[in-house]
Write an enzyme that holds these catalytic residues in place. Structure first.
Site, PDB file in Angstrom:
ATOM      1  N   SER A 167      -9.682 -27.510 -28.993  1.00  0.00           N
ATOM      2  CA  SER A 167     -10.481 -28.681 -29.362  1.00  0.00           C
ATOM      3  C   SER A 167     -10.040 -29.924 -28.602  1.00  0.00           C
ATOM      4  O   SER A 167     -10.888 -30.718 -28.181  1.00  0.00           O
ATOM      5  CB  SER A 167     -10.503 -28.916 -30.876  1.00  0.00           C
ATOM      6  OG  SER A 167      -9.251 -29.263 -31.340  1.00  0.00           O
ATOM      7  N   ALA A 169      -8.762 -30.019 -25.572  1.00  0.00           N
ATOM      8  CA  ALA A 169      -9.260 -29.853 -24.193  1.00  0.00           C
ATOM      9  C   ALA A 169     -10.762 -30.157 -24.147  1.00  0.00           C
ATOM     10  O   ALA A 169     -11.253 -30.802 -23.208  1.00  0.00           O
ATOM     11  CB  ALA A 169      -8.997 -28.431 -23.710  1.00  0.00           C
ATOM     12  N   ALA A 170     -11.496 -29.702 -25.175  1.00  0.00           N
ATOM     13  CA  ALA A 170     -12.947 -29.919 -25.199  1.00  0.00           C
ATOM     14  C   ALA A 170     -13.265 -31.412 -25.338  1.00  0.00           C
ATOM     15  O   ALA A 170     -14.184 -31.919 -24.692  1.00  0.00           O
ATOM     16  CB  ALA A 170     -13.588 -29.116 -26.329  1.00  0.00           C
ATOM     17  N   ASP A 172      -6.914 -23.913 -21.006  1.00  0.00           N
ATOM     18  CA  ASP A 172      -7.859 -24.499 -21.967  1.00  0.00           C
ATOM     19  C   ASP A 172      -8.850 -25.422 -21.263  1.00  0.00           C
ATOM     20  O   ASP A 172     -10.068 -25.314 -21.454  1.00  0.00           O
ATOM     21  CB  ASP A 172      -7.117 -25.321 -23.031  1.00  0.00           C
ATOM     22  CG  ASP A 172      -6.272 -24.455 -23.949  1.00  0.00           C
ATOM     23  OD1 ASP A 172      -5.990 -23.298 -23.591  1.00  0.00           O
ATOM     24  OD2 ASP A 172      -5.881 -24.942 -25.025  1.00  0.00           O
TER      25      ASP A 172
END
Ligand code: MEV
Length: 337
Positions: A100, A102-103, A148
């Site tokens: 999350s 990284a997103a 990631d």
């Protein structure tokens, strides 16, 4: 880069979470790892504000959000860009090893670039992944691999290794210079065969965060005390290469065997725990393979299955919260172009 003018419409960018199929922890030592993007996304909305930087309606605190601070410094405030208001909405379990942070980094970087004038169809993916990786690496004291950040940015299935691997499509080199050290990874895409369209990942969350930095440090300490355990890291690398062949052939059983073997080796490194092991055991009778995914020590496990309902029920009875996904969701994108 120039900041955009005032009163621009809000930009919404999103990036998927990720699951590591093979190779977590070993990738920190240069071995290959494979991850797939999953069908749960993080959306970052970027709008104007008259009142200074904010996130989800609160004043932005760079100590609480070091990743976001790193991205905005690199892509925005460096040229004196005006303050922005950020809203983050996530379909992922938080701090669960599903990528999350990284997103968020990838979506924010894409959104800032788009706001500054980059066409949504021309987002520089390797640049976005690099900026997101630097933010992750700074926050984790320099140890984070680019798995990631590459996976959530590129989408699909991604292979990261310390060398160019013949069995995948090489995309770019990720060079990290941090704390006086230089480390290099090669980032590839893996084409998933159509036969995998019917396969499903069921992800099971223990309900406890997976402390990535602590678990990576734990493995580092183990290897310092027992350098011969580097053999296990190399074994994970070999299993991962076998797993890539199985993935490319679409052989569900062979993928499952590689996943099970990774889990056994990760247990040996001390990064699994009783909850993860119980959920993996519960999933096995209805799945091709199951393992912890991400750093371990809490966080998530995942199973590859052709019977998602049965597998999800088994994981839930074993105490997990589940999320069901196909393999290889689209990567970072602008949502409101
Ligand atoms: C975290 O998702 C995976 C680890 O291999 C750490 C990393 O790759 O940076 C444990």
């Amino acid at each position: 880069m120039r900041p955009g003018p005032h009163a621009l419409p809000m930009v919404v960018a999103s990036a998927p979470g990720k699951c590591i199929l093979f190779g977590e922890h070993a990738v920190v030592y240069g071995q290959p790892a494979v991850a797939v993007a999953i069908d749960a996304r993080v959306r970052v909305s970027i709008g104007d504000t008259d009142t200074g930087w904010s996130i989800d309606g609160m004043t932005f605190d760079k100590k609480r959000h070091p990743h976001i601070d790193s991205i905005r410094k690199r892509l925005w405030t460096v040229d004196g860009g005006e303050p922005l208001s950020l809203q983050v909405k996530s379909e992922l379990f938080g701090s669960a090893g599903l990528g999350s942070s990284a997103a968020i980094c990838s979506a924010l970087a894409a959104g800032l670039l788009h706001r500054a004038g980059t066409d949504a169809g021309e987002l520089p993916l390797s640049g976005i992944a690099t900026t997101a990786h630097l933010a992750e690496a700074e926050a984790q004291g320099g140890r984070a691999s680019p798995v990631d950040t590459s996976t959530v940015t590129l989408g699909g299935a991604v292979l990261v290794s310390n060398r160019k691997e013949a069995m995948a499509n090489w995309q770019y080199t990720r060079d990290l210079r941090i704390n006086g050290q230089r480390r290099t990874w090669e980032v590839h895409r893996i084409e998933l065969p159509e036969s995998l369209d019917d396969a499903t990942l069921v992800i099971g969350f223990t309900g406890r965060p997976g402390p990535t930095g602590d678990m990576v440090a734990k493995v580092a300490k183990l290897l310092e005390r027992q350098p011969e355990r580097m053999q296990d890291i190399e074994r994970i690398g070999n299993v991962t290469r076998a797993g890539v062949t199985a993935l490319s052939l679409g052989s569900l059983d062979a993928i499952g065997i590689a996943m099970n073997e990774c889990h056994r080796l990760l247990q040996g490194l001390g990064v699994s725990d009783a909850d993860l092991d119980r959920m993996v055991e519960a999933a096995l009778p209805s799945s091709h393979g199951a393992k912890l995914t991400g750093a371990g020590g809490g966080g998530c496990m995942m199973a590859l299955t052709s019977e998602p309902r049965r597998t999800a029920e088994a994981i839930e009875i074993a105490g997990g919260r589940t999320l069901v996904s196909a393999l290889g969701a689209p990567g970072v994108r602008i949502e409101n172009d």
